[in-house]
Design a protein around this motif. Structure first.
Motif, short mmCIF file in Angstrom:
data_model
loop_
_atom_site.label_atom_id
_atom_site.label_comp_id
_atom_site.label_asym_id
_atom_site.label_seq_id
_atom_site.Cartn_x
_atom_site.Cartn_y
_atom_site.Cartn_z
N ALA A 232 0.84 -1.19 0.00
CA ALA A 232 0.00 0.00 0.00
C ALA A 232 0.88 1.24 0.00
CB ALA A 232 -0.90 0.00 1.24
N THR A 233 0.40 2.29 -0.63
CA THR A 233 1.14 3.55 -0.64
C THR A 233 0.31 4.63 0.06
OG1 THR A 233 0.23 4.13 -2.81
CG2 THR A 233 2.36 2.99 -2.77
N LEU A 239 -2.97 5.94 5.78
CA LEU A 239 -3.09 4.50 6.02
C LEU A 239 -3.73 4.23 7.38
CD1 LEU A 239 0.32 3.30 4.56
CD2 LEU A 239 -1.95 3.06 3.53
N GLU A 240 -3.44 5.08 8.33
CA GLU A 240 -4.06 4.97 9.65
C GLU A 240 -5.57 5.14 9.55
OE1 GLU A 240 -4.11 7.81 13.56
OE2 GLU A 240 -2.16 7.49 12.61
N GLU A 242 -7.42 4.67 6.89
CA GLU A 242 -7.99 3.53 6.16
C GLU A 242 -8.10 2.31 7.06
OE1 GLU A 242 -7.54 0.94 2.03
OE2 GLU A 242 -6.19 2.63 2.40
N PHE A 522 -5.81 -5.66 3.49
CA PHE A 522 -5.19 -4.35 3.69
C PHE A 522 -3.98 -4.46 4.60
CE2 PHE A 522 -4.90 -0.51 6.40
CZ PHE A 522 -4.48 0.39 5.44
N LEU A 526 0.41 -3.56 4.01
CA LEU A 526 1.12 -2.50 4.70
C LEU A 526 2.63 -2.75 4.67
CD1 LEU A 526 -1.10 -2.04 7.89
CD2 LEU A 526 -0.83 -0.39 6.02
#
Length: 628
Positions: A232-233, A239-240, A242, A522, A526
């Motif tokens: 993931a980018t 990202l937190e 999501e 997901f 990471l």
């Protein structure tokens, strides 16, 4: 949640006795005390035991389509069934029930086997299609729900949620598989690619099996697998957000129930996070329950109470004795195969407590596997960094020799067990990790097995499955590979088996929101640094949950319940340890003099063999039930 069973004759449509199907289903009555059903047709029979959760008054099983061409028996929950109903209705489907079972019938008509990719849930089911003349069986992505099957001598294929359902069929030959004994002695559980009863198979997680009339039973087909090769980018903040969004969706989807629902609350990060998100989504007080222990060093009630007060839950707790070994025979009966993860005692007790007030309970299972929460990942990462600095030949020479002469200290925390670390550094990373997840070492197993048993094993070694999984993993990093192997073996074989059997033993449905496949996919994408950073596993999850949970919950050391097995075998179970060497069943596979020696050494305090004695005792009791 339910129990399923059935028979299918693919070669010729032999008559199926409904009473036989009923007996197989009734052997699993604890999985479904609210109702039962049997359906038969030429060459096929399906049975069901029901624990009513959704559409309590309707949705009896086995369930047939309106034209009677399709019939299904199903165990599980499809959390997105309402969305699927809407989609199928747009395609012309007409629903007559309010539950999720009927989605499988219409989904099969619309999409065939491809419907599996549309299901979000935990499930194991068998669907008979009279038009296509086939039986289709499938298991959920992560293996939350079990499914056993076996080919019988009369040409039939029998299946059941639990092994005891197959044992109710008179044609099942009860012979032990020595390879499964090796696997069990290595890991403390029988992995999903093995079974203690020879010939019995477990449909692997994320696999399906299509058996067509007139054809032999094929190998299962994989329809899903976790992929650690993608990354993931985005910023840490993105990202937190999501991650929280996916956790929130997973929890909310698992709150659908027509019966009382609650949660297990240990006071650890995972269960506390689940409770926090349940409280956010619920208009009523969340029902929580906690088990405490009479050993202060392992009692987490104060932390659980802190979370219960923070989110105003309807909280219940109970204290159980650390020497709760009276449950041993109950667990042996619940698991069928030997199971030596002693935390099953505590898990059974918390399920028992929860069932007094609810029928469904959410757990925090899965976060450690998905987000590298176990300490062993930290050790693996550190060891791999050292391995990368030296060539293989030098590592084997230097660390192998040092490890050989360093004193053994199994009693110490792993960080201080230099012998274990040195020997691990001398090995390939996959080999070292495979040993690290084990209980009884290959050296000790070689001493325990008799000459005849070692010959019968034919070179089979339990750790090889882990090594294959790590080397074939869709992964970029050593931690990716370790997590992937745990998803293949440890998670379904130990963690999910423990939760399923202990919850179902008391007719409780357990749901694992942190094993929602979208969350798992997901998490697997990471960067490793967001799973494991600065020695902290679940790094991004802990950072994300700072808005909900206090830091002394998020960042405190793991406590957990450590069953005092060693003390038991020097005290109340000392007689059991001594009797193991006299067991007729164990003597068929093990060197009884070695068993007697380790029991004597342990009782005298000259050596530490508590875990091995526990494994042997649970194996002996399970074999008594299965083959005695």
């Amino acid at each position: 949640m339910c129990g399923i069973a059935g028979l299918y004759y693919s070669a010729t449509p032999k008559p199926v006795d409904p009473a036989r199907i009923q007996a197989m289903a009734d052997a699993q009555a604890h999985r479904g005390p609210d109702g039962s059903g049997v359906w038969t047709a030429p060459g096929v029979g399906l049975g069901h035991r029901r624990l009513s959760i959704i559409d309590v008054a309707g949705s009896p099983q086995p369930m047939s389509s309106a034209d009677q061409a399709l019939t299904v028996t199903y165990n599980g929950e499809i959390y997105n069934f309402i969305e699927l109903r809407t989609e199928l209705q747009a395609l012309g489907a007409h629903f007559v029930t309010g539950g999720d079972t009927e989605v499988l019938l219409h989904g099969w008509t619309a999409w065939g086997p491809a419907m599996l990719g549309r299901l979000n849930g935990m499930f194991a089911f068998a669907l008979h299609d009279s038009r296509r003349q086939c039986l289709f069986m499938a298991r959920d992505r992560l293996g939350v729900k079990p499914l056993h099957y076996v080919e019988l001598s009369d040409g039939g294929l029998a299946f059941a949620s639990e092994l005891k359902g197959l044992l109710a069929h008179p044609l099942l030959r009860r012979e032990p598989d020595i390879r499964a004994v090796e696997d069990y002695m290595a890991f403390g559980y029988v992995p999903d690619d093995a079974c203690l009863v020879a010939g019995v198979k477990k449909l692997p997680a994320g696999h399906s099996l299509l058996i067509e009339r007139g054809k032999s039973v094929p190998a299962p087909s994989r329809w899903w697998g976790v992929d650690f090769s993608r990354r993931a980018t985005g910023s840490v903040k993105a990202l937190e957000e999501e991650l929280v969004s996916r956790m929130r969706d997973a929890v909310r989807s698992r709150l659908v129930s027509d019966v009382p629902l609650g949660a297990f609350l240990s006071g650890g990060v995972d269960s506390s996070a689940v409770v926090a998100l349940m409280a956010e989504a619920s208009s009523k007080a969340v029902r929580t329950c906690t088990i405490g222990f009479d050993e202060a060093g392992h009692d987490e009630r104060a932390y659980a109470r802190q979370i219960a007060e923070r989110f105003a839950t309807d909280h219940r707790e109970r204290v159980v004795a650390a020497d709760d070994f009276a449950l041993i025979d109950t667990l042996v009966a619940a698991f069928d195969e030997p199971f030596a993860d002693a935390s099953a005692l505590a898990t059974y007790r918390v399920c028992e407590l929860a069932r007094e007030n609810v029928t469904v309970a959410l757990s925090g299972d899965g976060a450690d596997e998905a987000l590298a929460g176990y300490r062993r990942y930290k050790f693996q990462a550190a060891e791999e960094r050292v391995r990368a600095l030296l060539p293989v030949t030098m590592r084997a020479s230097v660390f192998g020799k040092l490890g050989g002469i360093y004193p053994k200290a199994d009693w110490a925390p792993r960080a201080f067990r230099a012998k274990t670390t040195l020997l691990a550094l001398a090995e390939d990373g996959a080999e070292a990790y495979a040993r690290s997840v084990g209980v009884t070492t290959p050296t000790l197993r070689a001493m325990l097995f008799s000459t005849e048993a070692k010959r019968a094993l034919g070179g089979h070694r339990a750790e090889d499955r882990y090594i294959r999984a790590m080397r074939d993993a869709p992964a970029r990093d050593a931690i990716d590979r370790a997590q992937y192997a745990d998803f293949q073996h440890w998670l379904p074989g130990d963690i999910l088996t423990k939760t399923d059997r202990t919850s179902m033993a008391v007719s409780l449905e357990a749901r694992e929101p942190l094993l929602d496949y979208r969350f798992v996919e997901f998490a697997a994408s990471l960067p490793v640094s967001m799973r494991l950073r600065g020695g902290q596993g679940k790094w991004l999850m802990k950072k994300a949950m700072e808005r909900y949970l206090p830091k002394d919950i998020l960042y405190r050391p793991k406590m957990g319940f450590v069953t005092p097995i060693s003390a038991w075998f020097r005290g109340p179970l000392a007689g059991e340890a001594g009797a193991l060497a006299k067991s007729r069943l164990l003597s068929q596979m093990f060197d009884t003099r070695t068993i007697e020696r380790i029991a004597t050494e342990h009782r005298a305090g000259r050596a530490e063999h508590g875990r091995t004695l526990w494994q042997l005792m649970m194996l002996e009791r399970s074999m008594q039930r299965l083959f005695g």
